[in-house]
Design a protein around this motif. Structure first.
Motif, short mmCIF file in Angstrom:
data_model
loop_
_atom_site.label_atom_id
_atom_site.label_comp_id
_atom_site.label_asym_id
_atom_site.label_seq_id
_atom_site.Cartn_x
_atom_site.Cartn_y
_atom_site.Cartn_z
N THR A 1 -27.40 -69.56 27.93
CA THR A 1 -28.09 -69.60 29.22
C THR A 1 -29.40 -70.36 29.16
O THR A 1 -30.01 -70.62 30.18
N GLN A 2 -29.86 -70.67 27.95
CA GLN A 2 -31.15 -71.35 27.83
C GLN A 2 -31.25 -72.10 26.50
O GLN A 2 -30.54 -71.80 25.55
N THR A 3 -32.13 -73.08 26.50
CA THR A 3 -32.45 -73.80 25.27
C THR A 3 -33.82 -73.33 24.81
O THR A 3 -34.78 -73.37 25.57
N VAL A 4 -33.90 -72.86 23.58
CA VAL A 4 -35.15 -72.36 23.02
C VAL A 4 -35.69 -73.42 22.08
O VAL A 4 -34.97 -73.92 21.21
N GLU A 5 -36.95 -73.76 22.26
CA GLU A 5 -37.61 -74.73 21.39
C GLU A 5 -38.64 -74.02 20.54
O GLU A 5 -39.35 -73.13 21.02
N PHE A 6 -38.71 -74.39 19.28
CA PHE A 6 -39.72 -73.82 18.38
C PHE A 6 -39.98 -74.81 17.26
O PHE A 6 -39.23 -75.78 17.09
N ALA A 7 -41.05 -74.59 16.51
CA ALA A 7 -41.40 -75.47 15.40
C ALA A 7 -41.73 -74.62 14.18
O ALA A 7 -42.27 -73.52 14.30
N LEU A 8 -41.41 -75.13 13.02
CA LEU A 8 -41.72 -74.46 11.77
C LEU A 8 -41.96 -75.52 10.71
O LEU A 8 -41.16 -76.46 10.57
N ASP A 9 -43.05 -75.40 9.98
CA ASP A 9 -43.40 -76.35 8.92
C ASP A 9 -43.44 -77.79 9.41
O ASP A 9 -43.00 -78.71 8.74
N GLY A 10 -43.94 -77.97 10.63
CA GLY A 10 -44.10 -79.30 11.18
C GLY A 10 -42.83 -79.91 11.75
O GLY A 10 -42.83 -81.06 12.18
N VAL A 11 -41.74 -79.16 11.77
CA VAL A 11 -40.48 -79.67 12.29
C VAL A 11 -40.15 -78.91 13.57
O VAL A 11 -40.21 -77.68 13.61
N GLU A 12 -39.82 -79.66 14.64
CA GLU A 12 -39.47 -79.04 15.91
C GLU A 12 -37.96 -78.85 16.00
O GLU A 12 -37.19 -79.70 15.56
N TYR A 13 -37.55 -77.71 16.57
CA TYR A 13 -36.15 -77.37 16.69
C TYR A 13 -35.82 -77.00 18.12
O TYR A 13 -36.67 -76.53 18.86
N GLN A 14 -34.55 -77.15 18.48
CA GLN A 14 -34.01 -76.67 19.75
C GLN A 14 -32.71 -75.96 19.42
O GLN A 14 -31.93 -76.43 18.59
N ARG B 1 -52.36 -68.13 14.38
CA ARG B 1 -53.32 -68.87 15.20
C ARG B 1 -52.56 -69.96 15.94
O ARG B 1 -51.74 -70.66 15.37
N ARG B 2 -52.86 -70.11 17.19
CA ARG B 2 -52.26 -71.18 17.97
C ARG B 2 -53.11 -72.42 17.76
O ARG B 2 -54.33 -72.38 17.87
N VAL B 3 -52.47 -73.54 17.48
CA VAL B 3 -53.22 -74.74 17.12
C VAL B 3 -53.14 -75.85 18.16
O VAL B 3 -53.64 -76.93 17.94
N GLY B 4 -52.55 -75.60 19.27
CA GLY B 4 -52.53 -76.63 20.30
C GLY B 4 -51.27 -76.59 21.11
O GLY B 4 -50.39 -75.77 20.92
N GLY B 5 -51.23 -77.53 22.04
CA GLY B 5 -50.07 -77.62 22.90
C GLY B 5 -50.12 -76.60 24.02
O GLY B 5 -50.95 -75.69 24.03
N ARG B 6 -49.24 -76.79 24.96
CA ARG B 6 -49.15 -75.88 26.10
C ARG B 6 -47.99 -74.94 25.89
O ARG B 6 -47.01 -75.27 25.23
N LYS B 7 -48.08 -73.80 26.53
CA LYS B 7 -46.95 -72.89 26.52
C LYS B 7 -45.86 -73.53 27.36
O LYS B 7 -46.09 -73.97 28.48
#
Length: 144
Positions: free
Chosen positions: A19-32, A55-61
């Protein structure tokens, strides 16, 4: 000859309907990843312990992907109606220069959401002023 193309999202974990695409990043790599609501909640619950202490380091929610409802559960039409309600309220309550389109400033949204908290204080002040007027001694007129 007409053709009808049906596109469906498939959950990348269990092969069911996503029902949705979830985006996240880990170790400098972005995933969907495409997930059902249940699997997306499991992912968020699993990461919550870490996110709570990170700690949040940038970007928008980011909001949910196109075609799905955001975490608030509001449709686009409901969000537009709510924003119009906020704009109407704001113009009548000290924000006359609010634009008809675009993002509603956070301070305006905060004031709108706190309007019920602020309102009783204003009423109390009005009652106090009205009570003070009633107890005031009548004016003395010259010549009497």
């Amino acid at each position: 000859m007409a053709q009808k193309v049906l596109v469906s999202m498939v959950d990348d974990l269990d092969g069911g309907e996503a029902t949705q695409t979830v985006e996240f990043a880990l170790d400098g790599v972005e995933y969907q990843i495409d997930l059902s609501d249940e699997n997306a909640n499991d992912l968020r619950d699993g990461l919550y312990r870490y996110l709570e202490n990170a700690r949040r380091v940038g970007g928008r929610k980011r909001t949910a992907s196109a075609g799905t409802r955001a975490e608030t559960g509001e449709s686009l039409a409901e969000k537009r109606a709510r924003n119009q309600e906020i704009r109407d309220w704001a113009r009548n309550n000290g924000f006359p220069d609010l634009a008809d389109r675009g993002r509603v400033p956070t301070e305006v949204i905060d004031a709108f959401e706190k309007r019920d908290e602020v309102q009783p204080k204003k009423q109390a002040v009005k009652k106090t002023v009205a009570a003070a007027k009633k107890t005031r001694a009548p004016r003395k007129t010259a010549g009497k």
